[in-house]
Design a protein around this motif. Sequence first.
Motif, PDB file in Angstrom:
ATOM      1  N   TYR A  17       0.833  -1.214   0.000  1.00  0.00           N
ATOM      2  CA  TYR A  17       0.000   0.000   0.000  1.00  0.00           C
ATOM      3  C   TYR A  17       0.859   1.252   0.000  1.00  0.00           C
ATOM      4  O   TYR A  17       1.952   1.260   0.579  1.00  0.00           O
ATOM      5  CB  TYR A  17      -0.852   0.076   1.275  1.00  0.00           C
ATOM      6  N   ILE A  19       0.429   4.656   1.879  1.00  0.00           N
ATOM      7  CA  ILE A  19      -0.431   5.271   2.897  1.00  0.00           C
ATOM      8  C   ILE A  19       0.157   6.613   3.335  1.00  0.00           C
ATOM      9  O   ILE A  19       1.355   6.855   3.187  1.00  0.00           O
ATOM     10  CB  ILE A  19      -0.628   4.369   4.148  1.00  0.00           C
ATOM     11  N   SER A  21      -0.313   9.380   6.849  1.00  0.00           N
ATOM     12  CA  SER A  21      -0.945   9.513   8.156  1.00  0.00           C
ATOM     13  C   SER A  21      -0.304  10.651   8.926  1.00  0.00           C
ATOM     14  O   SER A  21       0.852  11.000   8.683  1.00  0.00           O
ATOM     15  CB  SER A  21      -0.811   8.200   8.934  1.00  0.00           C
ATOM     16  N   ALA A  29       0.170   1.790   9.923  1.00  0.00           N
ATOM     17  CA  ALA A  29       0.166   0.493   9.223  1.00  0.00           C
ATOM     18  C   ALA A  29      -0.360  -0.609  10.140  1.00  0.00           C
ATOM     19  O   ALA A  29      -1.081  -1.512   9.697  1.00  0.00           O
ATOM     20  CB  ALA A  29       1.575   0.164   8.734  1.00  0.00           C
ATOM     21  N   LEU A  32      -4.077  -0.458  10.182  1.00  0.00           N
ATOM     22  CA  LEU A  32      -4.590  -1.080   8.941  1.00  0.00           C
ATOM     23  C   LEU A  32      -4.588  -2.608   9.077  1.00  0.00           C
ATOM     24  O   LEU A  32      -5.595  -3.277   8.841  1.00  0.00           O
ATOM     25  CB  LEU A  32      -3.726  -0.627   7.761  1.00  0.00           C
ATOM     26  N   SER A  75      -9.486  12.919   7.518  1.00  0.00           N
ATOM     27  CA  SER A  75      -8.257  12.339   8.080  1.00  0.00           C
ATOM     28  C   SER A  75      -8.057  12.862   9.506  1.00  0.00           C
ATOM     29  O   SER A  75      -8.247  14.055   9.781  1.00  0.00           O
ATOM     30  CB  SER A  75      -7.048  12.735   7.231  1.00  0.00           C
ATOM     31  N   THR A  86       4.019  10.189   4.230  1.00  0.00           N
ATOM     32  CA  THR A  86       3.529   9.250   3.216  1.00  0.00           C
ATOM     33  C   THR A  86       4.581   8.172   3.031  1.00  0.00           C
ATOM     34  O   THR A  86       5.778   8.455   3.075  1.00  0.00           O
ATOM     35  CB  THR A  86       3.287   9.985   1.884  1.00  0.00           C
ATOM     36  N   LEU A 113     -10.562  -0.642   5.039  1.00  0.00           N
ATOM     37  CA  LEU A 113      -9.372   0.183   5.303  1.00  0.00           C
ATOM     38  C   LEU A 113      -9.486   1.574   4.684  1.00  0.00           C
ATOM     39  O   LEU A 113      -8.894   2.542   5.188  1.00  0.00           O
ATOM     40  CB  LEU A 113      -8.098  -0.537   4.840  1.00  0.00           C
ATOM     41  N   TYR A 114     -10.263   1.682   3.606  1.00  0.00           N
ATOM     42  CA  TYR A 114     -10.426   3.001   2.976  1.00  0.00           C
ATOM     43  C   TYR A 114     -11.180   3.978   3.871  1.00  0.00           C
ATOM     44  O   TYR A 114     -11.208   5.179   3.608  1.00  0.00           O
ATOM     45  CB  TYR A 114     -11.150   2.863   1.631  1.00  0.00           C
ATOM     46  N   LEU A 119      -5.884   6.846   8.451  1.00  0.00           N
ATOM     47  CA  LEU A 119      -5.199   6.820   7.150  1.00  0.00           C
ATOM     48  C   LEU A 119      -5.624   8.043   6.347  1.00  0.00           C
ATOM     49  O   LEU A 119      -6.780   8.164   5.941  1.00  0.00           O
ATOM     50  CB  LEU A 119      -5.525   5.528   6.404  1.00  0.00           C
ATOM     51  N   VAL A 122      -4.717   5.988   1.334  1.00  0.00           N
ATOM     52  CA  VAL A 122      -4.505   4.535   1.304  1.00  0.00           C
ATOM     53  C   VAL A 122      -4.841   4.011  -0.090  1.00  0.00           C
ATOM     54  O   VAL A 122      -5.965   4.132  -0.567  1.00  0.00           O
ATOM     55  CB  VAL A 122      -5.280   3.788   2.425  1.00  0.00           C
ATOM     56  N   LYS A 123      -3.810   3.487  -0.720  1.00  0.00           N
ATOM     57  CA  LYS A 123      -3.994   2.954  -2.077  1.00  0.00           C
ATOM     58  C   LYS A 123      -3.306   1.599  -2.161  1.00  0.00           C
ATOM     59  O   LYS A 123      -2.129   1.469  -1.803  1.00  0.00           O
ATOM     60  CB  LYS A 123      -3.377   3.914  -3.093  1.00  0.00           C
TER      61      LYS A 123
END
Length: 423
Positions: A17, A19, A21, A29, A32, A75, A86, A113-114, A119, A122-123
């Motif tokens: 991912y 991410i 934060s 993480a 997640l 967020s 990131t 998680l999205y 987060l 998050v991709k």
Amino acid sequence: MTISESEPRDSYIVATYRISSYLPLEKAAEILAGEQSSGTFTRVALESEDLKRRHGAVVSRITVDETPIAPLPGSWRPSPAATLTTGTVEVLFPTINFGPSVASLITTVAGNLYELRELAAVKLLDVELPAALAQHYSGPLRGIPGTRRLMGVDGGAMIGTIVKPSIGLHLEQLTALVRELALAGIDFIKDDELNTDPPFAPLNQRIDAVMRVLNDVADQTGKLTMYAFNVTGDVDSMKMGLERIERQGGTCAMAAIPTIGFSALAELRKSTDLALHGHRAGFGALDRHPGLGMSFRVFQKLARVCGADHLHVGGIDSKFWEDNSAVVSSVRAMQRPLEIGNPMLPVLSSAQTAATAATTHALIQSADILVLAGGGIHAHPGGASAGVSSMRAAWDAVVAGDVPEEVAEPGSPLDIALKAFGH
Ligand SMILES: O=C(COP(=O)(O)O)[C@H](O)[C@H](O)COP(=O)(O)O
Ligand SMILES: [Mg+2]
């Protein structure tokens, strides 16, 4: 074991991912990993150490990226002084948590998680696929070799079109256009993604009318043009569409994968031997933002496992948002071997014309592609038939190592197309 492009592993898969934060990335993480396996926002009584060891997802790697991504709405920022970081994180998910099911896998690696406020981005960039999926899914049945066989095209790029206008042609107009295109020797025609089962040209009537024309042309020329009927709809109606296409001698059906979902795609795969043409309408919502959704790399793996034979990748110098390097990366992702089914056929579509052939071939460096031109064929000043000739001539030239502008006879369909569509 994993269906792997690299080294297979045993009891877990790796999901990667990007991410962001306002918390330390390690903490974000872990949130997640916990939320997507055995944990929740607080420790619950039955989450024993033993259960966590067997089912808990584990963060295995974190790297900090140079460029932070703007935070998503909602967020969580613990204090005004907290700064945004990131990074790329790898999370190990025990395969025992989801079994051999694509739907369960997606819910695990690309689910709630999205929604997590910790987060700020998050991709899902990549995911390994568990080998057990190969017992339940067969992958592309036709892929590149089967599609070439069905089309009767041994070498060179496969040339096709989208019926344009995308929507609104009644059956008489559609069949006249299909006859012209087929007689011009086109390899492939498809409904636009917008054209599903509209009242003015219902799918069943479209299948019957188009196949009557294509079979008739094939009787004259010996070439059966592949037509991808857009069956996108409810699962039962899609399956009825597949049966009808088969009964009428058709070779292909199309569905928009983000619309129907991967499980429905797998159901279509189980139901038919037709080539399945995977449209990606809606994929932009998953991928356009760098801090949200999933990458094409992931999307194409899931489409492959579930049995799409063809998949859209956008186009070179296209009207869509991706730059050329992203399109090339998508093609490269599809070209990587995966231990399931046949290699899937990349489909280039979006403002493609005879004038985009040279750059496309230079960048992609493969003729194992299906190139679709809608406006690039239907807006040719000499008509659709000349549009087909221009596309074929352009691709024959570039595959032979020639420059289309240098080999185009003055006044030929290619010459006219290059002048009409070139810059
Ligand atoms: O939807 C797409 C791409 O998918 P598809 O090719 O399946 O339609 C494009 O908007 C056009 O329809 C392509 O047409 P054009 O070549 O005129 O841009
Ligand atoms: Mg379209």
